[in-house]
Design an enzyme around this catalytic site. Structure first.
Site, PDB file in Angstrom:
ATOM      1  N   ALA A  50       0.860  -1.196   0.000  1.00 28.39           N
ATOM      2  CA  ALA A  50       0.000   0.000   0.000  1.00 28.39           C
ATOM      3  C   ALA A  50       0.890   1.238   0.000  1.00 28.39           C
ATOM      4  O   ALA A  50       2.063   1.172   0.398  1.00 28.39           O
ATOM      5  CB  ALA A  50      -0.916  -0.003   1.217  1.00 28.39           C
ATOM      6  N   LYS A  74      -3.850   2.851  -2.671  1.00 27.07           N
ATOM      7  CA  LYS A  74      -2.978   2.010  -3.476  1.00 27.07           C
ATOM      8  C   LYS A  74      -2.936   2.547  -4.905  1.00 27.07           C
ATOM      9  O   LYS A  74      -3.678   3.436  -5.254  1.00 27.07           O
ATOM     10  CB  LYS A  74      -3.490   0.563  -3.489  1.00 27.07           C
ATOM     11  CG  LYS A  74      -3.266  -0.146  -2.159  1.00 27.07           C
ATOM     12  CD  LYS A  74      -3.721  -1.605  -2.173  1.00 27.07           C
ATOM     13  CE  LYS A  74      -3.225  -2.429  -3.301  1.00 27.07           C
ATOM     14  NZ  LYS A  74      -1.763  -2.433  -3.489  1.00 27.07           N
ATOM     15  N   GLU A  81      -5.683  -5.115  -8.582  1.00 33.07           N
ATOM     16  CA  GLU A  81      -5.427  -5.402  -7.163  1.00 33.07           C
ATOM     17  C   GLU A  81      -6.738  -5.402  -6.378  1.00 33.07           C
ATOM     18  O   GLU A  81      -6.961  -6.274  -5.525  1.00 33.07           O
ATOM     19  CB  GLU A  81      -4.484  -4.344  -6.577  1.00 33.07           C
ATOM     20  CG  GLU A  81      -3.053  -4.472  -7.080  1.00 33.07           C
ATOM     21  CD  GLU A  81      -2.151  -3.330  -6.597  1.00 33.07           C
ATOM     22  OE1 GLU A  81      -0.975  -3.587  -6.393  1.00 33.07           O
ATOM     23  OE2 GLU A  81      -2.643  -2.201  -6.438  1.00 33.07           O
TER      24      GLU A  81
HETATM   25  C1  5RP Z   1       0.734  -0.929  -6.880  1.00 35.71           C
HETATM   26  C2  5RP Z   1       0.480  -0.744  -5.441  1.00 35.71           C
HETATM   27  C3  5RP Z   1       1.588  -1.097  -4.513  1.00 35.71           C
HETATM   28  O1  5RP Z   1       1.170  -2.124  -3.679  1.00 35.71           O
HETATM   29  C4  5RP Z   1       1.967   0.115  -3.721  1.00 35.71           C
HETATM   30  O2  5RP Z   1       2.341   1.130  -4.639  1.00 35.71           O
HETATM   31  C5  5RP Z   1       3.100  -0.154  -2.737  1.00 35.71           C
HETATM   32  O3  5RP Z   1       4.266  -0.465  -3.436  1.00 35.71           O
HETATM   33  P1  5RP Z   1       5.666  -0.636  -2.702  1.00 35.71           P
HETATM   34  O4  5RP Z   1       5.573  -1.855  -1.856  1.00 35.71           O
HETATM   35  O5  5RP Z   1       6.658  -0.747  -3.835  1.00 35.71           O
HETATM   36  O6  5RP Z   1       5.918   0.605  -1.881  1.00 35.71           O
HETATM   37  O7  5RP Z   1      -0.566  -0.339  -5.013  1.00 35.71           O
HETATM   38  O8  5RP Z   1      -0.317  -0.449  -7.658  1.00 35.71           O
END
Ligand code: 5RP
Length: 236
Positions: free
Chosen positions: A92, A103, A112
């Site tokens: 997230a 997200k 997702e």
């Molecule tokens: C992708 C998402 C990811 O889960 C969110 O951006 C978190 O990414 P990260 O673990 O690289 O910080 O929602 O659409």
């Protein structure tokens, strides 16, 4: 995980592993997207390879998740092949005290949300920098939109008090294109006081596929943090 990992990488790796440790044999697992979930996918693959768990199937939420699952030997399934998802593990960009999320940092929030919302148990994996008192404080809200509808959708978002901007590619001229072939509009709201209402209002604009507010779907939040110099994982 490399031994000399920086603190954020270490937290992401530990929390990904903690989520992967919760996967049991015979499960159908929603495989999230992003750098934190990537560790969960890696560790699920390792547990399968070592024989610690067996008969696990992964339902990927993105092209990235599919590639990683193949790399780490997790058999894949589509939503047409399975009658349930036992657990979904996903990252997230923001988590509020009610376990509501923003997200879509990886532009994968539409798929997702389909997979995560179907899961019997949805586990969110984050490092402590993702915790906020109110959604929208640090991260722009992603909205996936049909390319032909981008201008009317941006106007409608402005009427709601948001400041929209089209997400542009990095090492690619022009806008980011999602796995579904659409655009992403990132929106700054001064305050998101009622995430549940905003989630529905945005999705009601013609041309919007899905927005990055995940309200009331999270069961467990695992947080990786560094306390007194020591990395640890705690549950919210
Ligand atoms: C992708 C998402 C990811 O889960 C969110 O951006 C978190 O990414 P990260 O673990 O690289 O910080 O929602 O659409």
């Amino acid at each position: 995980m490399s031994a000399a990992a920086d603190p954020v990488t270490l937290m992401k790796s530990m929390v990904g592993k903690a989520a992967a440790d919760r996967v049991v044999s015979g499960s159908i697992v929603g495989l999230g997207t992003g750098s934190t979930t990537a560790y969960a996918i890696e560790y699920i693959g390792k547990r399968l390879a070592s024989g610690e768990i067996k008969d696990v199937k992964g339902v990927p939420t993105s092209f990235q998740a599919e590639v990683l699952a193949k790399q780490y030997g997790i058999p894949l399934a589509t939503l047409d092949d399975v009658d349930r998802i036992d657990v979904a593990i996903d990252g997230a960009d923001e988590v509020d005290p009610n376990k509501n999320l923003i997200k879509g940092g990886g532009a994968a929030h539409t798929r997702e949300k389909v997979v995560d919302a179907l899961a019997e148990q949805f586990i969110v994996v984050v490092d402590s920098s993702k915790l906020v008192d109110q959604l929208g404080s640090t991260f722009l809200l992603p909205v996936e939109v049909l390319p032909m509808a981008k201008t009317p959708v941006m106007r409608a978002i402005e009427k709601l008090g948001g400041k929209p901007q089209l997400r542009m590619g990095v090492k690619k001229a022009g806008p980011v294109i999602t796995d579904q072939g659409n655009f992403v509009i990132d929106v700054k709201f001064d305050a998101i006081d009622n995430p549940a209402e905003l989630e529905k209002t945005l999705n009601n604009i013609p041309g919007v596929l899905e927005n990055g507010l995940f309200v009331g779907v999270t069961d467990v939040v695992l947080i990786g943090e560094i306390k007194d110099g020591q990395p640890l994982v705690r549950e919210m």
